[in-house]
Structures are given as structure tokens and as C-alpha cells.
Design a protein around this motif. Structure first.
Motif, short mmCIF file in Angstrom:
data_model
loop_
_atom_site.label_atom_id
_atom_site.label_comp_id
_atom_site.label_asym_id
_atom_site.label_seq_id
_atom_site.Cartn_x
_atom_site.Cartn_y
_atom_site.Cartn_z
N TYR A 105 0.94 -1.12 -0.01
CA TYR A 105 0.08 -0.12 0.27
C TYR A 105 0.89 1.24 0.03
N THR A 106 1.89 1.26 -0.99
CA THR A 106 2.65 2.59 -0.88
C THR A 106 2.86 3.05 -2.49
N MET A 107 3.12 4.09 -2.90
CA MET A 107 3.32 4.64 -4.13
C MET A 107 4.71 5.72 -3.84
N THR A 108 5.75 5.58 -4.63
CA THR A 108 6.87 6.25 -4.68
C THR A 108 6.92 7.31 -5.86
N VAL A 113 4.85 15.45 -9.25
CA VAL A 113 3.67 14.91 -9.98
C VAL A 113 2.48 15.44 -9.52
N VAL A 114 1.60 15.70 -10.20
CA VAL A 114 0.27 16.51 -10.01
C VAL A 114 -0.45 15.59 -9.31
N LEU A 115 -1.25 16.17 -8.03
CA LEU A 115 -2.19 15.25 -7.24
C LEU A 115 -2.87 14.47 -7.87
N LYS A 116 -3.70 14.92 -8.96
CA LYS A 116 -4.72 14.32 -9.76
C LYS A 116 -4.11 13.23 -10.34
N THR A 117 -3.01 13.04 -10.80
CA THR A 117 -2.22 12.08 -11.34
C THR A 117 -2.00 10.91 -10.58
N ILE A 118 -1.62 11.27 -9.21
CA ILE A 118 -1.39 10.25 -8.15
C ILE A 118 -2.73 9.61 -7.91
N GLN A 119 -3.78 10.47 -7.66
CA GLN A 119 -5.16 9.88 -7.30
C GLN A 119 -5.55 8.75 -8.48
N ALA A 125 -4.70 1.10 -9.70
CA ALA A 125 -4.06 -0.10 -9.12
C ALA A 125 -4.98 -0.63 -7.88
N ASP A 126 -6.27 -0.21 -7.96
CA ASP A 126 -7.31 -0.72 -7.07
C ASP A 126 -7.11 -0.06 -5.71
N ARG A 127 -6.50 1.26 -5.37
CA ARG A 127 -6.10 1.56 -4.12
C ARG A 127 -6.54 3.12 -3.95
N LEU A 128 -6.32 3.60 -2.95
CA LEU A 128 -7.02 5.05 -3.02
C LEU A 128 -5.83 5.92 -2.37
N PHE A 129 -5.31 7.19 -3.04
CA PHE A 129 -4.50 8.22 -2.31
C PHE A 129 -5.90 9.32 -2.01
N PRO A 130 -5.93 9.38 -0.84
CA PRO A 130 -7.26 10.16 -0.24
C PRO A 130 -6.99 11.54 -0.26
N LEU A 131 -5.96 12.28 -0.33
CA LEU A 131 -5.67 13.72 -0.18
C LEU A 131 -6.26 14.23 -1.40
N SER A 132 -7.49 15.12 -1.18
CA SER A 132 -8.21 15.57 -2.28
C SER A 132 -8.58 17.15 -1.90
N LEU A 133 -8.25 18.10 -2.84
CA LEU A 133 -8.68 19.52 -2.74
C LEU A 133 -8.94 20.17 -4.14
N GLY A 134 -9.74 21.34 -4.05
CA GLY A 134 -10.06 21.97 -5.24
C GLY A 134 -8.86 21.97 -6.31
N ALA A 135 -7.59 22.31 -5.94
CA ALA A 135 -6.52 22.48 -6.96
C ALA A 135 -5.89 21.33 -7.35
N ALA A 209 8.86 11.19 -2.87
CA ALA A 209 8.34 10.63 -1.62
C ALA A 209 7.93 9.29 -1.54
N VAL A 210 7.59 8.66 -0.44
CA VAL A 210 6.91 7.29 -0.52
C VAL A 210 5.65 7.78 0.06
N LEU A 211 4.52 7.59 -0.79
CA LEU A 211 2.93 7.84 -0.17
C LEU A 211 2.43 6.60 0.42
N LYS A 212 1.70 6.98 1.48
CA LYS A 212 0.69 5.85 1.63
C LYS A 212 -0.55 5.65 1.26
N LEU A 213 -0.89 4.56 0.74
CA LEU A 213 -2.20 4.26 0.09
C LEU A 213 -3.36 3.90 0.94
N SER A 214 -4.50 3.77 0.73
CA SER A 214 -5.56 3.00 1.69
C SER A 214 -6.38 2.21 0.38
#
Ligand code: FAD
Ligand code: MLT
Ligand code: ZN
Length: 476
Positions: A105-108, A113-119, A125-135, A209-214
Motif C-alpha cells: 500500500y505505497t506509491m513512490t 507529480v500532479v495530485l490528480k495523476t497520483i489519485q 491499481a485498485d487503491r486510494l490516495f485520499p488527499l483531495s482538494l480543489g486545486a 516521496a513514498v506515499l501511503k495508500l488506502s
């Protein structure tokens, strides 16, 4: 300086350097257009090694570096000073997803990288990166981590700080710290990672960065409720935790003034309810448990309907709709996410990105509105935001038709009134947008001497020559 620029060119090549005035311009002003700086050059390295070499050159020449991601920040932190003696170091060419570890459950990722691309990569990959904002369509993960961004799912998943396991950071002397560890547990001395999160580029440059996925949610429900007051909103949320079986992922409060601005300025938006009301709550529940499985036949939408029905009987909700399709859910979210854009189109405003304890929101709101109106009769309080985190954007829209110069004399008295009130409530003057350049004086005024001393000592220890984004966050 032409020698300095040619040495920059020898590190990053033609593709990584912008020196003409027209090309530089978008990097020299902030999203809100509060500041217009100048810079020797815009430098766009392609990898960490190039970032390191650029920073080493700048350190040797005494040239300050302003890190920049998507340039959507609200506090002027990514804009260079007006003297033209700094470079802007844009991370936007470093935009690769390097690895997705589905089992762990990680992504490096690289910082640009633009946030939406990460989401989207997480969802694929059937996972969630939950950070979400208008920009999210233009901000970068490096900027998100450097501002410890919040957004609309903090109450369930936490701030950006809670969504990262490891970092790679180029230090103010150009050294590379490789802390790209995918570890949930690591008690080996002081936590260096946490220092750089929320530092707004003043202590180093985040390069990877190594990000945590849900787990990806399988069921969700979105509702739009008119509520009689902020008190009703916090009570509605309080009961929703249990009613949803702890599946509340967003809870956003909005006043009518903001809805009117969105409907006026954002094409395609419509009012979901027949009548106008003073306050609205947008709530999202989501769960990894699919609806219609086993004893969960009702699903979240049915549970939400039952809960809102009870809330209506108690007078907490006046009217409500629940989205039946994803398109309807998106339309409700558009009313919330477009507040910032609509406010910008309407004219000048002051942003007070404050937080108080959730239970203090109900008395704070009317007191704050009264304080604004006293400082400038006729101003338009624009109150909305992440009520579930106690974080409201307690913004103040200038009277209709006013220009920035006309509004300018009122900024200090209005903001002081709000920040004094926030402080009396034991709250924060910057819950998610950071200090940047716009709140340097406020930080110095509202934080204790001990806190400021420790911050200054940290800054001096890590950046002794003050080349990393000087004049932002704290003056040394
Ligand atoms: P930038 O604006 O480029 O930079 C922000 C700061 O971080 C600067 O100080 C810069 O020097 C530093 N920085 C950038 N990249 C790096 C790096 N790699 N290393 C070191 N320092 C770096 N914010 C929220 O928290 N919650 C919201 O809900 C929210 N909603 C928004 C809605 C809209 C419409 C807009 C325009 C903005 C919103 N923001 C929100 C503010 C903004 O989007 C966030 O602060 C975002 O995290 C900034 O990312 P960025 O890449 O644009 O950073
Ligand atoms: C948001 O939550 O939409 C932004 O952080 C608010 C703002 O622009 O003030
Ligand atoms: Zn916000």
C-alpha cells in the motif's frame, strides 16, 4: 550574472532553463495575484542530481532558491521577492510515478507529480490516495507535502503529513538526504521527515516521496443538506459518525453567500434545493464494504437516507438531497469546490484559514461575522470549509465592485479582529494554507516567544546562509 546563468544551463540544459521575461512571468506571480516577484531564472531540473547541483551552485554564489510546484498556494510562499536576486526552482519536470507497491500500500513519486495523476494511478491499481482538494488538477505532491495540505477528506484520512512514509530532500547546501523509507515504524532518533513537511520550502527541497495508500472504497453516498445553523451542522456530523458506522469521509459547511457566488460565476452549476437557506452541509460517507453484500444489503445510501430522515424530525436538517448517481455527486461537489474560483472572479477578498475545536464552531461563527462587519460595515463574510476538522475558511469578500486598492486599508483591521478572536478561542490562524509570505507578521505576533525561538534556531541550523526561500514563514 550571465556566467551564473550559463553555469545553470550547463547543469539543466536548455530544456531546464527559462530566462526570457515572458516565459518567466507565470512563475513570478501567485494564484491569487497578490505578489509579483522577479527572478534571475526559472530553473526546471529533470532529476534529484540536477536539483542538488543547482542548489550547490546557488549556495556557492549566495543566490537564494524559491522552490515551486504547481503554484496554487494561497500564501505567496512560491513567489520570489521583488529584488530579482533569487531563482525559482520548479519541480514540474520531475513528474514520474516511480513505483506502486500494491501489497505494501505505497506509491513512490517524484515531487512534481500532479495530485490528480497520483489519485488516478492509485485508483488504477485498485487503491486510494485520499488527499483531495480543489486545486488537485494542478497542485503537485511536493507542494502538498511542503504545505501539509488538508482538503476535504482530512477528518477520515488525515492531513498530507499523515499520508507520507518517506522523503528524499535536497538540503540547503545541496546534499541529498535519502529518507525514502517505506516504514510505518522507525524510531531511530529525531524525525527528520516531519521537519520538512509543512516547512514551505524554507528548510530544503522535497524531490521524492513514498506515499501511503488506502483501500479503495466500494460504496459511497453524498448528501446535500440545508441546516438551520452551524450548531445544527456540528450536531449532524456528531451523530453521523455512529450512523455511518464510522464511514464519514467528508463534512463541509457552506453559507448561502458562497453558493450565490458559485451559481453566479461558475457555468453549469445549479441549486439542488427548491428554496434558499442560510447554511448547507455536504457530507460524504464511504466504505470499503460493498453494498448488497451479506447483511449490508442496505448500503450507505439507504443508511444515509434513514439518518437524514431522523435528523429532519429533530430539526437538524431542513431539506436534503442524496445523490443517486456519480454525476449528481460530482455536481454537488462542484458547488463546494468552486468557492475559491468564484470568490476570485467576484473581486478582492481576504482569506482567514482558521481552525478552532469543532464544538466551538457554533459560537465562533456569529462572533466572527459580527467582528468582520464591525471592522468594515458592508463587507461580505464568506464562511465555508472543513467543519469536520474545525477548519473554516472565514473569508471576507470586499463589498461588490470594490478594487484591491480600495479594500487594502481594511485588510489589517479585519484580519486582526478575526485572529484575535481565534486566539481567544484557542485556535489556529493558519489551519491548512501555511504562512508563506502573507502571514509572516501574524506568525510572529500570535505564536509564543518560545515557539518562535525554536523555529528560528531550526532554520539557522539547517540553512545557516538563509538561501532556502528567505523571507517566508519566519524571519531570521
Ligand atoms: P506551490 O504553490 O508551488 O508551493 C507552495 C509552497 O510549497 C511554497 O512555499 C513553495 O516554496 C513550497 N514548495 C513547493 N514544492 C516544493 C518542494 N518540492 N519542496 C519544497 N518546497 C516546495 N490547500 C489546502 O490545504 N486545502 C484545500 O482544500 C485547498 N484548496 C484549494 C483550492 C483551490 C482552488 C486552490 C487554488 C488552492 C487550494 N489550496 C488548498 C492551496 C494549495 O492548492 C495547496 O497549498 C497545495 O498544497 C499547493 O501545492 P503546489 O504544488 O501548487 O505548491
Ligand atoms: C478550499 O478549501 O476550498 C480552500 O482551501 C479555501 C480557500 O480558498 O480559502
Ligand atoms: Zn480548504
Amino acid at each position: 550574472m550571465s556566467d551564473f546563468v550559463s553555469r545553470l544551463r550547463s547543469i539543466v540544459g536548455d530544456k531546464g532553463l527559462i530566462t526570457d521575461e515572458q516565459g518567466k512571468h507565470p512563475f513570478l506571480t501567485d494564484w491569487r495575484e497578490n505578489y509579483l516577484g522577479r527572478a534571475l531564472a526559472i530553473v526546471r531540473p529533470a532529476n534529484t542530481q540536477e536539483v542538488s547541483e543547482v542548489v550547490k551552485l546557488c549556495a556557492a554564489e549566495g543566490v537564494a532558491v524559491v522552490p515551486q510546484g504547481g503554484n496554487t498556494g494561497m500564501s505567496g510562499g512560491a513567489t520570489p521577492q521583488e529584488d530579482g536576486r533569487e531563482i525559482v526552482l520548479s519541480l514540474t519536470r520531475m513528474n514520474r510515478i516511480l513505483d506502486i507497491d500494491k501489497v505494501g500500500y505505497t506509491m513512490t513519486v517524484e515531487a512534481g507529480v500532479v495530485l490528480k495523476t497520483i489519485q488516478e494511478a492509485a485508483a488504477d491499481a485498485d487503491r486510494l490516495f485520499p488527499l483531495s482538494l480543489g486545486a488537485e488538477g494542478s497542485c503537485t505532491i511536493g507542494g502538498n507535502l511542503s504545505t501539509n495540505a488538508g482538503g476535504v477528506q482530512v477528518l477520515h484520512y488525515g492531513n498530507a503529513r499523515q499520508l507520507v512514509l518517506g522523503l528524499e530532500v535536497v538540503q540547503p547546501n545541496g546534499d541529498i538526504w535519502n529518507g525514502l523509507r517505506a516504514l510505518k515504524k522507525d524510531n531511530t532518533g529525531y524525525d527528520l521527515r516531519d521537519l520538512y513537511l509543512g516547512a514551505e520550502g524554507t528548510l530544503g527541497i522535497i524531490t521524492r516521496a513514498v506515499l501511503k495508500l488506502s483501500p479503495k472504497p466500494r460504496d459511497n453516498a453524498t448528501s446535500w443538506s440545508a441546516v438551520p445553523s452551524p450548531q445544527a451542522a456540528v450536531e449532524l456530523l456528531s451523530g453521523a459518525y455512529a450512523a455511518s458506522e464510522d464511514n464519514v469521509t467528508s463534512c463541509e459547511l457552506m453559507g448561502r453567500q458562497g453558493i450565490d457566488l458559485v451559481l453566479q460565476h461558475i457555468p453549469g452549476t445549479t441549486d439542488p434545493l427548491a428554496e434558499k437557506h442560510d447554511w448547507y452541509v455536504l457530507m460524504e460517507w464511504s466504505s470499503t464494504r460493498p453494498a448488497s453484500v451479506g447483511d449490508n444489503a442496505a448500503g450507505l445510501r439507504d443508511k444515509m437516507e434513514a439518518y437524514l430522515g431522523e435528523a429532519m424530525e429533530k430539526g437538524l436538517v431542513l431539506d436534503a438531497v442524496i445523490a443517486q448517481t456519480e454525476a449528481q455527486s460530482k455536481a454537488l461537489w462542484a458547488l463546494r469546490e468552486n468557492h475559491t474560483e468564484a470568490s476570485k472572479q467576484e473581486g478582492p477578498s481576504i482569506k482567514h484559514d482558521i481552525s478552532v475545536a469543532v464544538s466551538k464552531i457554533p459560537p465562533f461563527v456569529p462572533e466572527g461575522v459580527a467582528a468582520m462587519n464591525k471592522a468594515l460595515p458592508g463587507c461580505r463574510p464568506l464562511v465555508f470549509g472543513h467543519v469536520g476538522d474545525g477548519n473554516l475558511h472565514f473569508n471576507c469578500q470586499a463589498p461588490a465592485g470594490w478594487t484591491k486598492p480600495q479594500f487594502a486599508p481594511y485588510i489589517e483591521p479585519i484580519s486582526s479582529a478575526i485572529y484575535d478572536l481565534v486566539t481567544a478561542y484557542g485556535g489556529s490562524i493558519s489551519a491548512e494554507h501555511g504562512i508563506g509570505r502573507i502571514k509572516v507578521e501574524e506568525l510572529a505576533h500570535y505564536r509564543s516567544r518560545t515557539e518562535l525561538d525554536v523555529m528560528r534556531q531550526l532554520k539557522r541550523a539547517l540553512d545557516p546562509h538563509n538561501i532556502m526561500n528567505p523571507g517566508k514563514v519566519i524571519r531570521v
